[in-house]
Design a protein around this motif. Structure first.
Motif, PDB file in Angstrom:
ATOM      1  N   VAL A   1       0.845  -1.197   0.000  1.00  0.00           N
ATOM      2  CA  VAL A   1       0.000   0.000   0.000  1.00  0.00           C
ATOM      3  C   VAL A   1       0.880   1.247   0.000  1.00  0.00           C
ATOM      4  CG1 VAL A   1      -1.689   1.345   1.306  1.00  0.00           C
ATOM      5  CG2 VAL A   1      -1.930  -1.148   1.148  1.00  0.00           C
ATOM      6  N   ASP A   2       0.653   2.128  -0.953  1.00  0.00           N
ATOM      7  CA  ASP A   2       1.334   3.425  -0.997  1.00  0.00           C
ATOM      8  C   ASP A   2       0.520   4.415  -0.177  1.00  0.00           C
ATOM      9  OD1 ASP A   2       3.390   2.555  -2.615  1.00  0.00           O
ATOM     10  OD2 ASP A   2       2.332   3.034  -4.459  1.00  0.00           O
ATOM     11  N   PHE A   3       1.184   5.123   0.712  1.00  0.00           N
ATOM     12  CA  PHE A   3       0.470   5.961   1.670  1.00  0.00           C
ATOM     13  C   PHE A   3       0.952   7.406   1.619  1.00  0.00           C
ATOM     14  CE2 PHE A   3       0.691   7.775   6.019  1.00  0.00           C
ATOM     15  CZ  PHE A   3      -0.663   7.993   6.200  1.00  0.00           C
ATOM     16  N   SER A   4       0.013   8.339   1.734  1.00  0.00           N
ATOM     17  CA  SER A   4       0.368   9.753   1.862  1.00  0.00           C
ATOM     18  C   SER A   4      -0.573  10.401   2.866  1.00  0.00           C
ATOM     19  CB  SER A   4       0.284  10.479   0.512  1.00  0.00           C
ATOM     20  OG  SER A   4      -1.042  10.518   0.039  1.00  0.00           O
ATOM     21  N   MET A   5      -0.036  11.347   3.629  1.00  0.00           N
ATOM     22  CA  MET A   5      -0.832  12.033   4.651  1.00  0.00           C
ATOM     23  C   MET A   5      -0.466  13.510   4.673  1.00  0.00           C
ATOM     24  SD  MET A   5      -1.335  11.032   8.678  1.00  0.00           S
ATOM     25  CE  MET A   5       0.335  11.427   9.239  1.00  0.00           C
ATOM     26  N   ASP A   6      -1.467  14.361   4.496  1.00  0.00           N
ATOM     27  CA  ASP A   6      -1.275  15.801   4.569  1.00  0.00           C
ATOM     28  C   ASP A   6      -1.650  16.270   5.971  1.00  0.00           C
ATOM     29  OD1 ASP A   6      -0.762  18.415   3.806  1.00  0.00           O
ATOM     30  OD2 ASP A   6      -2.800  18.753   3.088  1.00  0.00           O
ATOM     31  N   VAL A   7      -0.724  16.977   6.618  1.00  0.00           N
ATOM     32  CA  VAL A   7      -0.967  17.512   7.963  1.00  0.00           C
ATOM     33  C   VAL A   7      -1.173  19.009   7.827  1.00  0.00           C
ATOM     34  CG1 VAL A   7      -0.086  17.736  10.308  1.00  0.00           C
ATOM     35  CG2 VAL A   7       0.494  15.710   8.958  1.00  0.00           C
ATOM     36  N   THR A   8      -2.384  19.486   8.141  1.00  0.00           N
ATOM     37  CA  THR A   8      -2.710  20.885   7.878  1.00  0.00           C
ATOM     38  C   THR A   8      -3.744  21.361   8.902  1.00  0.00           C
ATOM     39  OG1 THR A   8      -3.496  22.416   6.162  1.00  0.00           O
ATOM     40  CG2 THR A   8      -4.440  20.201   6.158  1.00  0.00           C
TER      41      THR A   8
END
Length: 307
Positions: free
Chosen positions: A121-128
């Motif tokens: 699984v390719d994962f990305s997370m934006d923290v904003t």
């Protein structure tokens, strides 16, 4: 033409970042290496892809069209990779999250086991901040979001994770030397706020207005970590989620100041659009959270239920 997938990736990053320097940072390559690959890629086209005016790099209209095609090619390559992994019996795909900034102290613990079990699984997370998180949901840019205050204008599915509490806090030495009643903190002391659009700021402002308190000098900071460091440094007081300042409290750098009506109590929630068709990776993550959230909370955040 003999351009490579690597060159497509480099060119796409240059277009997105509008800078060779920034693209090299994202790609973990040197700036000369990126420049060389851009030059080799551009030489294969009779029409310029980029141009430099002054010291600023600009992408031509033709360059933007090539970038859109490059993006499609790379996405198709990614699908081939996912399908290969699926035939091998592995869960594969993309998982995208957008979380409010304080959520960075929470979400990794709910992710680590899942990502370690499913390496395909390719994962990305934006923290904003909350405003941007909700925008990501509205634009269908992410599978899930993590918030402590639910938006009331979206049709959502909601999965509660754990409680969230906000306390009035200050520097230990500053509070020890402060004179007068606690009510004077709001009228006499500098107050530290998050930026507009932050759920922490909204909660703090709502509390102050609800108590008809007169706020004194306001200082704005654009991240929870900056806010915490400002409190530790003794710049002023704030109302903050305990989840992000627990270690500073344990060290004695920050003290909780008891105050009527506090702590403010909310809930950390994993949310997603009801109309969204979740991918196999997203569905698997949701099931993982449902099955393991209580155990994860007990293991990593048992202290929160004792505050």
């Amino acid at each position: 033409m003999h351009y490579t997938l690597h060159q497509l990736q480099i060119f796409l990053q240059i277009v997105e970042k509008k800078s060779i320097t920034k693209a090299s940072e994202v790609l973990f390559l040197t700036q000369p290496a990126v420049s060389i690959q851009l030059k080799k890629f551009q030489e294969q086209f009779p029409i310029p892809l980029t141009e430099v005016i002054g010291r600023q790099l600009y992408v031509t209209d033709f360059g933007h069209e090539i970038a859109e095609t490059a993006k499609s090619i790379l996405e198709e390559i990614q699908i081939i990779d996912y399908k290969t992994k699926q035939y091998q019996g592995k869960l594969a795909g993309k998982l995208k999250l957008s979380i409010v900034s304080t959520g960075k102290y929470v979400m990794p613990y709910f992710l680590s086991g899942f990502l370690n079990d499913h390496t395909g699984v390719d994962f990305s997370m934006d923290v904003t901040n909350k405003k941007n998180v909700i925008h990501d949901l509205e634009e269908n840019k992410v599978d899930f979001a993590l918030v402590s205050v639910l938006p009331d204008h979206l049709d959502l599915e909601t999965l509660p994770l754990m409680k969230n509490e906000l306390f009035l806090v200050g520097n230990a030495l500053r509070e020890k030397s402060r004179k007068g009643d606690r009510e004077l903190i709001f009228s006499k002391e500098p107050l530290l706020y998050r930026e507009e659009g932050s759920a922490t700021r909204n909660a703090m402002e709502s509390f102050i207005q609800g108590k008809n308190l007169m706020a004194s000098k306001k200082i704005e900071l654009t991240s929870n970590e900056a806010l915490k460091q400002a409190v530790i440094a003794g710049i002023g007081y704030s109302i903050m989620p305990i989840i992000g300042i627990k270690n500073a409290i344990d060290r004695g750098d920050i003290v909780i100041i008891p105050y009527a009506g506090l702590p403010l109590k909310t809930q950390w929630n994993l949310i997603w659009l009801k109309k969204k068709k979740l991918s196999p990776a997203a569905l698997a993550f949701k099931e993982y959270i449902i099955k393991n959230k209580d155990q994860i909370t007990e293991k990593h955040f048992d202290w929160a239920s004792k505050e």
